[in-house]
Scaffold this motif. Structure first.
Motif, PDB file in Angstrom:
ATOM      1  N   ARG A 279       0.835  -1.199   0.000  1.00  0.00           N
ATOM      2  CA  ARG A 279       0.000   0.000   0.000  1.00  0.00           C
ATOM      3  C   ARG A 279       0.873   1.255   0.000  1.00  0.00           C
ATOM      4  NH1 ARG A 279      -2.728  -1.712   3.830  1.00  0.00           N
ATOM      5  NH2 ARG A 279      -4.313  -2.810   2.610  1.00  0.00           N
ATOM      6  N   ARG A 280       1.949   1.220   0.770  1.00  0.00           N
ATOM      7  CA  ARG A 280       2.873   2.362   0.842  1.00  0.00           C
ATOM      8  C   ARG A 280       3.567   2.581  -0.498  1.00  0.00           C
ATOM      9  NH1 ARG A 280       8.055   3.725   1.681  1.00  0.00           N
ATOM     10  NH2 ARG A 280       8.785   1.563   1.586  1.00  0.00           N
ATOM     11  N   ARG A 281       3.852   1.498  -1.199  1.00  0.00           N
ATOM     12  CA  ARG A 281       4.536   1.594  -2.500  1.00  0.00           C
ATOM     13  C   ARG A 281       3.574   1.919  -3.639  1.00  0.00           C
ATOM     14  NH1 ARG A 281       9.533  -1.622  -2.990  1.00  0.00           N
ATOM     15  NH2 ARG A 281      10.248  -2.002  -0.862  1.00  0.00           N
ATOM     16  N   LYS A 282       2.276   1.959  -3.316  1.00  0.00           N
ATOM     17  CA  LYS A 282       1.246   2.280  -4.312  1.00  0.00           C
ATOM     18  C   LYS A 282       1.222   1.248  -5.458  1.00  0.00           C
ATOM     19  CE  LYS A 282       1.411   7.240  -3.318  1.00  0.00           C
ATOM     20  NZ  LYS A 282       0.353   7.131  -2.331  1.00  0.00           N
ATOM     21  N   VAL A 283       1.306  -0.037  -5.076  1.00  0.00           N
ATOM     22  CA  VAL A 283       1.153  -1.115  -6.054  1.00  0.00           C
ATOM     23  C   VAL A 283      -0.150  -1.846  -5.745  1.00  0.00           C
ATOM     24  CG1 VAL A 283       3.613  -1.393  -6.499  1.00  0.00           C
ATOM     25  CG2 VAL A 283       2.560  -2.660  -4.607  1.00  0.00           C
ATOM     26  N   ASP A 284      -0.522  -2.751  -6.622  1.00  0.00           N
ATOM     27  CA  ASP A 284      -1.811  -3.434  -6.480  1.00  0.00           C
ATOM     28  C   ASP A 284      -1.751  -4.661  -5.576  1.00  0.00           C
ATOM     29  OD1 ASP A 284      -3.474  -1.862  -8.457  1.00  0.00           O
ATOM     30  OD2 ASP A 284      -1.827  -2.501  -9.759  1.00  0.00           O
ATOM     31  N   GLY A 285      -0.549  -5.162  -5.354  1.00  0.00           N
ATOM     32  CA  GLY A 285      -0.437  -6.346  -4.522  1.00  0.00           C
ATOM     33  C   GLY A 285       1.001  -6.694  -4.225  1.00  0.00           C
ATOM     34  N   VAL A 286       1.176  -7.783  -3.500  1.00  0.00           N
ATOM     35  CA  VAL A 286       2.508  -8.242  -3.124  1.00  0.00           C
ATOM     36  C   VAL A 286       2.583  -9.749  -3.325  1.00  0.00           C
ATOM     37  CG1 VAL A 286       1.846  -8.496  -0.690  1.00  0.00           C
ATOM     38  CG2 VAL A 286       4.265  -8.251  -1.286  1.00  0.00           C
ATOM     39  N   ILE A 287       3.742 -10.217  -3.798  1.00  0.00           N
ATOM     40  CA  ILE A 287       4.007 -11.648  -3.968  1.00  0.00           C
ATOM     41  C   ILE A 287       5.251 -11.975  -3.150  1.00  0.00           C
ATOM     42  CG2 ILE A 287       4.613 -13.477  -5.601  1.00  0.00           C
ATOM     43  CD1 ILE A 287       3.093 -11.835  -7.749  1.00  0.00           C
ATOM     44  N   CYS A 288       5.131 -12.958  -2.259  1.00  0.00           N
ATOM     45  CA  CYS A 288       6.227 -13.252  -1.339  1.00  0.00           C
ATOM     46  C   CYS A 288       6.269 -14.735  -1.022  1.00  0.00           C
ATOM     47  CB  CYS A 288       6.064 -12.440  -0.045  1.00  0.00           C
ATOM     48  SG  CYS A 288       4.518 -12.783   0.824  1.00  0.00           S
ATOM     49  N   GLY A 289       7.180 -15.098  -0.133  1.00  0.00           N
ATOM     50  CA  GLY A 289       7.307 -16.465   0.356  1.00  0.00           C
ATOM     51  C   GLY A 289       7.584 -16.411   1.850  1.00  0.00           C
ATOM     52  N   HIS A 290       8.648 -17.098   2.285  1.00  0.00           N
ATOM     53  CA  HIS A 290       9.231 -17.024   3.617  1.00  0.00           C
ATOM     54  C   HIS A 290       8.521 -17.834   4.691  1.00  0.00           C
ATOM     55  CE1 HIS A 290      11.662 -15.585   6.878  1.00  0.00           C
ATOM     56  NE2 HIS A 290      10.670 -14.940   7.443  1.00  0.00           N
ATOM     57  N   ILE A 291       7.202 -17.733   4.813  1.00  0.00           N
ATOM     58  CA  ILE A 291       6.531 -18.359   5.959  1.00  0.00           C
ATOM     59  C   ILE A 291       5.943 -19.736   5.632  1.00  0.00           C
ATOM     60  CG2 ILE A 291       6.024 -16.167   7.089  1.00  0.00           C
ATOM     61  CD1 ILE A 291       3.141 -16.416   6.050  1.00  0.00           C
ATOM     62  N   HIS A 292       6.202 -20.248   4.426  1.00  0.00           N
ATOM     63  CA  HIS A 292       5.786 -21.602   4.052  1.00  0.00           C
ATOM     64  C   HIS A 292       4.276 -21.805   4.169  1.00  0.00           C
ATOM     65  CE1 HIS A 292      10.030 -23.542   4.757  1.00  0.00           C
ATOM     66  NE2 HIS A 292      10.111 -22.302   4.306  1.00  0.00           N
TER      67      HIS A 292
ATOM     68  N   ALA B  69       1.057 -21.033   1.659  1.00  0.00           N
ATOM     69  CA  ALA B  69       0.490 -20.501   0.421  1.00  0.00           C
ATOM     70  C   ALA B  69      -0.851 -19.832   0.700  1.00  0.00           C
ATOM     71  CB  ALA B  69       0.316 -21.621  -0.598  1.00  0.00           C
ATOM     72  N   GLU B  70      -1.035 -18.655   0.122  1.00  0.00           N
ATOM     73  CA  GLU B  70      -2.270 -17.905   0.357  1.00  0.00           C
ATOM     74  C   GLU B  70      -2.433 -16.870  -0.744  1.00  0.00           C
ATOM     75  OE1 GLU B  70      -5.455 -17.402   1.421  1.00  0.00           O
ATOM     76  OE2 GLU B  70      -4.729 -17.918   3.430  1.00  0.00           O
ATOM     77  N   MET B  71      -3.680 -16.579  -1.091  1.00  0.00           N
ATOM     78  CA  MET B  71      -3.986 -15.486  -2.006  1.00  0.00           C
ATOM     79  C   MET B  71      -5.319 -14.903  -1.586  1.00  0.00           C
ATOM     80  SD  MET B  71      -3.965 -15.337  -6.187  1.00  0.00           S
ATOM     81  CE  MET B  71      -5.224 -16.598  -6.391  1.00  0.00           C
ATOM     82  N   ARG B  72      -5.293 -13.670  -1.071  1.00  0.00           N
ATOM     83  CA  ARG B  72      -6.546 -13.043  -0.642  1.00  0.00           C
ATOM     84  C   ARG B  72      -6.419 -11.533  -0.614  1.00  0.00           C
ATOM     85  NH1 ARG B  72      -7.024 -12.289   5.120  1.00  0.00           N
ATOM     86  NH2 ARG B  72      -5.143 -12.853   6.246  1.00  0.00           N
ATOM     87  N   ASP B  73      -7.568 -10.903  -0.664  1.00  0.00           N
ATOM     88  CA  ASP B  73      -7.622  -9.448  -0.656  1.00  0.00           C
ATOM     89  C   ASP B  73      -7.445  -8.915   0.762  1.00  0.00           C
ATOM     90  OD1 ASP B  73      -9.631  -6.872  -0.322  1.00  0.00           O
ATOM     91  OD2 ASP B  73      -8.570  -6.876  -2.245  1.00  0.00           O
ATOM     92  N   MET B  74      -6.539  -7.968   0.909  1.00  0.00           N
ATOM     93  CA  MET B  74      -6.270  -7.338   2.200  1.00  0.00           C
ATOM     94  C   MET B  74      -6.611  -5.854   2.087  1.00  0.00           C
ATOM     95  SD  MET B  74      -4.802  -9.818   4.146  1.00  0.00           S
ATOM     96  CE  MET B  74      -3.721  -9.044   5.349  1.00  0.00           C
ATOM     97  N   GLU B  75      -7.892  -5.549   2.153  1.00  0.00           N
ATOM     98  CA  GLU B  75      -8.378  -4.171   2.058  1.00  0.00           C
ATOM     99  C   GLU B  75      -7.855  -3.470   0.807  1.00  0.00           C
ATOM    100  OE1 GLU B  75      -7.465  -2.172   5.682  1.00  0.00           O
ATOM    101  OE2 GLU B  75      -8.734  -3.468   6.909  1.00  0.00           O
ATOM    102  N   GLY B  76      -8.056  -4.125  -0.330  1.00  0.00           N
ATOM    103  CA  GLY B  76      -7.688  -3.522  -1.609  1.00  0.00           C
ATOM    104  C   GLY B  76      -6.328  -3.939  -2.128  1.00  0.00           C
ATOM    105  N   ILE B  77      -5.544  -4.623  -1.317  1.00  0.00           N
ATOM    106  CA  ILE B  77      -4.241  -5.128  -1.732  1.00  0.00           C
ATOM    107  C   ILE B  77      -4.339  -6.649  -1.861  1.00  0.00           C
ATOM    108  CG2 ILE B  77      -1.829  -5.455  -1.064  1.00  0.00           C
ATOM    109  CD1 ILE B  77      -2.419  -2.609  -1.913  1.00  0.00           C
ATOM    110  N   LEU B  78      -3.914  -7.191  -3.012  1.00  0.00           N
ATOM    111  CA  LEU B  78      -3.942  -8.641  -3.192  1.00  0.00           C
ATOM    112  C   LEU B  78      -2.650  -9.233  -2.641  1.00  0.00           C
ATOM    113  CD1 LEU B  78      -5.527 -11.050  -4.231  1.00  0.00           C
ATOM    114  CD2 LEU B  78      -4.395 -10.763  -6.453  1.00  0.00           C
ATOM    115  N   TYR B  79      -2.776  -9.951  -1.530  1.00  0.00           N
ATOM    116  CA  TYR B  79      -1.639 -10.607  -0.895  1.00  0.00           C
ATOM    117  C   TYR B  79      -1.503 -12.012  -1.484  1.00  0.00           C
ATOM    118  CZ  TYR B  79       0.959 -13.267   2.616  1.00  0.00           C
ATOM    119  OH  TYR B  79       1.855 -14.095   3.250  1.00  0.00           O
ATOM    120  N   CYS B  80      -0.305 -12.323  -2.020  1.00  0.00           N
ATOM    121  CA  CYS B  80      -0.050 -13.638  -2.612  1.00  0.00           C
ATOM    122  C   CYS B  80       1.220 -14.220  -2.007  1.00  0.00           C
ATOM    123  CB  CYS B  80       0.135 -13.542  -4.125  1.00  0.00           C
ATOM    124  SG  CYS B  80      -1.240 -12.782  -5.011  1.00  0.00           S
ATOM    125  N   ASN B  81       1.112 -15.412  -1.443  1.00  0.00           N
ATOM    126  CA  ASN B  81       2.284 -16.129  -0.951  1.00  0.00           C
ATOM    127  C   ASN B  81       2.357 -17.447  -1.710  1.00  0.00           C
ATOM    128  OD1 ASN B  81       4.073 -17.805   0.717  1.00  0.00           O
ATOM    129  ND2 ASN B  81       3.912 -16.147   2.208  1.00  0.00           N
TER     130      ASN B  81
END
Length: 273
Positions: free
Chosen positions: A196-209, A211-223
């Motif tokens: 949200r701070r970077r003004k992008v539409d979502g984030v793609i990450c890993g690290h916590i093992h 898998a998830e994809m869901r809307d976080m108040e307008g930001i699409l969180y993808c692991n």
């Protein structure tokens, strides 16, 4: 998808937390996944090689070498391959900006999907307060996690002997632990806030093992998950649609299809001459 060499081509594939160099790594599952999937872009989102574990004891079977060769072959054949180091392979961060065998080493990047959405791609360890502020505690946690993975390996060895498919005991226990669930929620919020701070539409990450994809108040969180427990990847279809592929579930489905009895076929009566 059948067990044949049928290949599905995506625009992009994201994998992370492979942990090559550890006994918990499901290299054979990943090789099978790469055999059946190709893409224009391949993102290696950190912890591909487990430098923490390799410093303690050397473990590098042929399947782990095959994964590296498979990725390098993708780069040679024209796929755009990006390697974003994580905390377990943090030594590779010294080589950000360089490329090896066509694999570009980057700290993070912004991926633009086919439908124009912008996603921050980062391993995610810098948003983990334990790794960021108490690295010694992260090492302690890593040792405990190795013990859990060893138990998972023994558990699945017993399941195979009894004729059952792979099932992640470690992932099940992690999702049942209240503290782990709370940590995952905090981590997802931290990554979404950064997007949200970077003004992008979502984030793609890993690290916590996880898998998830869901809307976080307008930001699409993808692991994209991992390849030691759940064996998952994130893919982008040619239209820009994102999807999590659960390859362990696909392998279980294949096994169940093989176990089904074949339908009886009645002999065809020959026509009289």
């Amino acid at each position: 998808m059948s067990a044949s060499a049928e290949v599905t081509r995506y625009r992009s594939i994201w994998i992370s937390d492979v942990h090559l160099g550890t006994r918990g790594c499901k290299a054979e599952f990943l090789l099978d996944f790469l055999k059946h999937h190709d893409s224009e872009h391949l993102y290696l989102v950190g912890d591909i090689v487990d430098g923490w574990r390799l410093r303690k004891t050397w473990y590098w079977p042929q399947a782990h070498n095959d994964v590296v060769q498979k990725i390098l072959r993708r780069a040679r054949k024209g796929s755009q391959v990006y390697y974003i180091p994580g905390n377990h392979d943090e030594a590779a961060r010294d080589y950000v900006g360089l490329q090896f065998g066509g694999v570009h080493v980057v700290d993070e990047l912004v991926h633009v999907t086919a439908d124009g959405r912008r996603f921050l791609v980062t391993h995610g360890d810098r948003f983990d307060v334990v790794v960021k502020y108490a690295k010694w505690l992260a090492f302690v946690g890593d040792n405990a996690y190795v013990v859990l993975l060893q138990a998972n390996t023994l558990f699945n060895w017993a399941r195979r002997k009894l004729g059952f498919d792979y099932w992640s005991l470690s992932a099940f226990l992690k999702h049942k632990a209240k503290s782990a669930v709370e940590f995952i929620g905090q981590y997802e919020n931290a990554l979404s806030d950064e997007a949200r701070r970077r003004k992008v539409d979502g984030v793609i990450c890993g690290h916590i093992h996880t898998a998830e994809m869901r809307d976080m108040e307008g930001i699409l969180y993808c692991n994209d998950g991992d390849w030691v427990e759940s064996c998952t990847a994130l893919v982008e279809h040619p239209c820009g649609r994102l999807e999590i592929i659960d390859w362990a579930a696909e392998i279980r489905r294949r096994s169940s299809m093989k176990a089904l009895p074949k339908p009886e076929t009645k002999p065809v009566a020959k026509a009289a001459a």
